[in-house]
Motif scaffolding. Structure first.
Motif, PDB file in Angstrom:
ATOM      1  N   LYS A  55      -1.152  10.507   6.542  1.00 19.53           N
ATOM      2  CA  LYS A  55      -1.121   9.148   7.068  1.00 19.53           C
ATOM      3  C   LYS A  55      -1.914   8.207   6.176  1.00 19.53           C
ATOM      4  O   LYS A  55      -2.709   8.627   5.340  1.00 19.53           O
ATOM      5  CB  LYS A  55      -1.671   9.102   8.493  1.00 19.53           C
ATOM      6  N   SER A  56      -1.698   6.915   6.372  1.00 17.65           N
ATOM      7  CA  SER A  56      -2.411   5.901   5.593  1.00 17.65           C
ATOM      8  C   SER A  56      -2.646   4.675   6.457  1.00 17.65           C
ATOM      9  O   SER A  56      -1.805   4.317   7.292  1.00 17.65           O
ATOM     10  CB  SER A  56      -1.614   5.524   4.342  1.00 17.65           C
ATOM     11  N   LEU A  57      -3.787   4.051   6.243  1.00 18.14           N
ATOM     12  CA  LEU A  57      -4.111   2.816   6.963  1.00 18.14           C
ATOM     13  C   LEU A  57      -3.611   1.574   6.225  1.00 18.14           C
ATOM     14  O   LEU A  57      -3.810   0.458   6.696  1.00 18.14           O
ATOM     15  CB  LEU A  57      -5.624   2.709   7.171  1.00 18.14           C
ATOM     16  N   GLY A  58      -2.998   1.756   5.068  1.00 18.91           N
ATOM     17  CA  GLY A  58      -2.508   0.626   4.287  1.00 18.91           C
ATOM     18  C   GLY A  58      -3.544   0.026   3.363  1.00 18.91           C
ATOM     19  O   GLY A  58      -3.300  -1.019   2.749  1.00 18.91           O
ATOM     20  N   VAL A  59      -4.711   0.686   3.238  1.00 14.40           N
ATOM     21  CA  VAL A  59      -5.772   0.154   2.381  1.00 14.40           C
ATOM     22  C   VAL A  59      -5.351   0.194   0.915  1.00 14.40           C
ATOM     23  O   VAL A  59      -5.620  -0.748   0.157  1.00 14.40           O
ATOM     24  CB  VAL A  59      -7.079   0.940   2.597  1.00 14.40           C
ATOM     25  N   ARG A  60      -4.688   1.280   0.482  1.00 13.26           N
ATOM     26  CA  ARG A  60      -4.280   1.386  -0.917  1.00 13.26           C
ATOM     27  C   ARG A  60      -3.256   0.311  -1.286  1.00 13.26           C
ATOM     28  O   ARG A  60      -3.314  -0.266  -2.374  1.00 13.26           O
ATOM     29  CB  ARG A  60      -3.705   2.769  -1.191  1.00 13.26           C
ATOM     30  N   ARG A  61      -2.312   0.054  -0.393  1.00 10.10           N
ATOM     31  CA  ARG A  61      -1.318  -0.993  -0.670  1.00 10.10           C
ATOM     32  C   ARG A  61      -1.983  -2.366  -0.757  1.00 10.10           C
ATOM     33  O   ARG A  61      -1.637  -3.184  -1.618  1.00 10.10           O
ATOM     34  CB  ARG A  61      -0.241  -0.985   0.417  1.00 10.10           C
ATOM     35  N   LEU A  62      -2.919  -2.623   0.146  1.00 11.19           N
ATOM     36  CA  LEU A  62      -3.647  -3.890   0.104  1.00 11.19           C
ATOM     37  C   LEU A  62      -4.471  -3.982  -1.181  1.00 11.19           C
ATOM     38  O   LEU A  62      -4.549  -5.053  -1.809  1.00 11.19           O
ATOM     39  CB  LEU A  62      -4.554  -4.002   1.334  1.00 11.19           C
ATOM     40  N   TYR A  63      -5.059  -2.874  -1.585  1.00 14.89           N
ATOM     41  CA  TYR A  63      -5.857  -2.814  -2.817  1.00 14.89           C
ATOM     42  C   TYR A  63      -4.991  -3.118  -4.038  1.00 14.89           C
ATOM     43  O   TYR A  63      -5.384  -3.892  -4.924  1.00 14.89           O
ATOM     44  CB  TYR A  63      -6.483  -1.433  -2.906  1.00 14.89           C
ATOM     45  N   VAL A  64      -3.786  -2.556  -4.087  1.00 11.32           N
ATOM     46  CA  VAL A  64      -2.875  -2.791  -5.208  1.00 11.32           C
ATOM     47  C   VAL A  64      -2.413  -4.251  -5.231  1.00 11.32           C
ATOM     48  O   VAL A  64      -2.325  -4.876  -6.298  1.00 11.32           O
ATOM     49  CB  VAL A  64      -1.674  -1.830  -5.130  1.00 11.32           C
TER      50      VAL A  64
END
Length: 485
Positions: A34-43
């Motif tokens: 699962k992912s909280l979407g932090v990596r996408r926001l970071y990118v």
């Protein structure tokens, strides 16, 4: 003294506690996929920063050009009389398109100096006919009736082009970026063009080396420990569907945790074509982390040479829980032994799909080079996979002749992130009467087209060895045909 120790303890607890919480959260989310979407926001935030940096670089360059032009105008007005003839006027004309060359001859945003034909072999040109005044065609005349000095000009041109910029050597250098990504991968000193870029670069340096790097090393350590412990436990279980299911889950969890240690953001497409058990999966090869990238979504059996040290620990750990093919140095060149082990593996439908990189070496994410035919002679279904990395966030290519494995991992963990797209392609079978070489080329062209890569016929081993004798003889044969015609 007690006060100093208490202060150190307080500061350490303030810093370490959030660090451990972030670490445990990342490991837990990776383990359940699962992912909280932090990596996408970071990118997305990185893209905004890169765009801001690009705009600042362009502004600084425009201001520098204006200052240079104003200085030149003042010098001309003071020291040079107005041009009154064509020779003086030509000396004051600017470079084409308003661009000025730097000291090393580089033209900003200019095109490559090489404009080549995409022909690898020069072939004889057909005879031509001459049209008479009355509209009738004269008898055919051979263009190359006898040897002429100009016959070698085409070969001289191709030779000069390959000396300056050949198609093989350029595939083993870092991919060029259109915009600077705030990494120290340039000799233009962009970080000192303006104070804004300097501040951004310094902040990015501290984030990458003093926060991301220790966090990533710790996450990677957790992933390796999980792999070693879980495979040791699974290896004690009897062979059964339950063991294979547990192994697949533990395998994927291990690589997902290690992928988080690189801030990997991987987009999988066409999951309906995911490789099935008892098959062969082939992919283009950019980095040793290709295995990590693909293994976050599926369980594979791996094939390769036995290693010692760190890689040897991972190989032995994986081999405890599932079937993998590791060769000794003496067996690597034995094609029959390799083919037999491959056929034996794919003949068992219970075995995971075996992952193979037919290029045999890492290419710089721009091209696909010659596929070795051995993978296509086993008579199994081939599942092609195309992998394309986004170089804006970090250079995934491993130049093994320049960097060791530990140096490469250090560079990866101090990059911003590893962002890539993976396309599963429809399974392919060898057609009746089709040779293994033709089948390999057909699969390679499909991967190149999907990944937006250049399809090359050259052998990737040319970066380590000299061209084969038959390649030179083929060129000589074609040249002799031109002279005879």
């Amino acid at each position: 003294m007690a006060g100093i120790l208490s202060l150190v303890w307080f500061v350490g607890s303030v810093l370490i506690t959030p660090f451990l919480m972030i670490l445990l959260c990342i490991v837990f989310l990776a383990s359940i996929g699962k992912s909280l979407g932090v990596r996408r926001l970071y990118v997305k935030l990185l893209l905004v920063i890169f765009e801001f940096g690009r705009a600042n670089i362009e502004t600084a360059q425009r201001n520098a050009h204006k200052n240079e032009d104003s200085d030149e105008d003042e010098t001309c007005s003071e020291d040079v009389d107005p041009p009154n003839n064509n020779e003086q006027r030509d000396q004051l004309v600017k470079q084409p398109n308003g661009l000025k060359k730097s000291n090393n001859g580089y033209v900003p945003n200019g095109n490559s100096v090489i404009s080549r034909d995409d022909k690898l072999i020069l072939v004889p040109e057909p005879p031509f006919t001459i049209l008479k005044k009355d509209g009738e065609l004269s008898e055919s005349k051979e263009k190359y009736k006898e040897y002429d000095l100009s016959s070698i000009f085409d070969y001289l041109k191709v030779g000069m082009q390959d000396i300056i910029e050949d198609q093989v050597t350029s595939r083993f250098e870092a991919e060029e970026l259109k915009n600077w990504n705030l990494l120290i991968r340039t000799n233009r000193r962009y970080e000192f063009i303006s104070w804004k870029l300097t501040v951004m670069w310094v902040c990015g340096f501290f984030v990458r080396y003093f926060f991301l790097f220790p966090l990533r090393v710790t996450i990677c350590f957790f992933g390796i420990c999980w792999m070693v412990v879980s495979t040791a436990v699974i290896g004690c279980l009897p062979d059964s569907p339950v063991k294979r299911w547990i192994n697949a889950k533990a395998y994927i969890i291990s690589f997902r945790i290690m992928a988080r240690s690189l801030t990997g953001l991987i987009h999988f497409h066409n999951k309906e074509y995911k490789p099935a058990r008892g098959s062969v999966c082939v992919a283009n090869h950019t980095t040793p982390c290709d295995v990590l990238t693909l293994s976050t979504d599926n369980c594979y059996s791996l094939i390769g040479q036995s290693h010692g040290g760190f890689l040897g620990i991972l190989q032995r750990a994986l081999a405890r829980a599932s079937p993998h093919i590791w060769f000794e140095r003496s067996e690597v060149r034995d094609r029959h032994a390799v083919a037999n082990k491959l056929k034996e593996h794919v003949s068992n439908p219970k075995n995971p799909p075996i992952l193979i990189f037919p290029e045999g070496t890492c290419i710089n994410n721009t091209s696909v080079m010659q596929f070795k035919k051995g993978s296509f002679e086993v008579g199994s279904v081939i599942y092609p996979v195309a992998i394309k990395y986004d170089p804006k966030f970090g250079d995934a290519f491993w130049n093994s002749s320049k960097y060791s494995m530990m140096q490469y991992l250090y560079m990866m963990m101090t990059s911003w992130a590893i962002v890539c797209d993976v396309w599963y392609l429809p399974p392919m079978r060898q057609n009746e009467g089709e040779t293994a070489i033709d089948f390999a080329n057909r699969v390679k062209s499909v991967i190149a087209k999907q990944g937006g890569l250049v399809d090359l016929v050259w052998d990737g081993q040319l970066k380590r060895t000299k061209p084969k004798k038959e390649w030179r003889e083929r060129q000589q044969e074609e040249f002799s045909k031109r002279l005879l015609n």
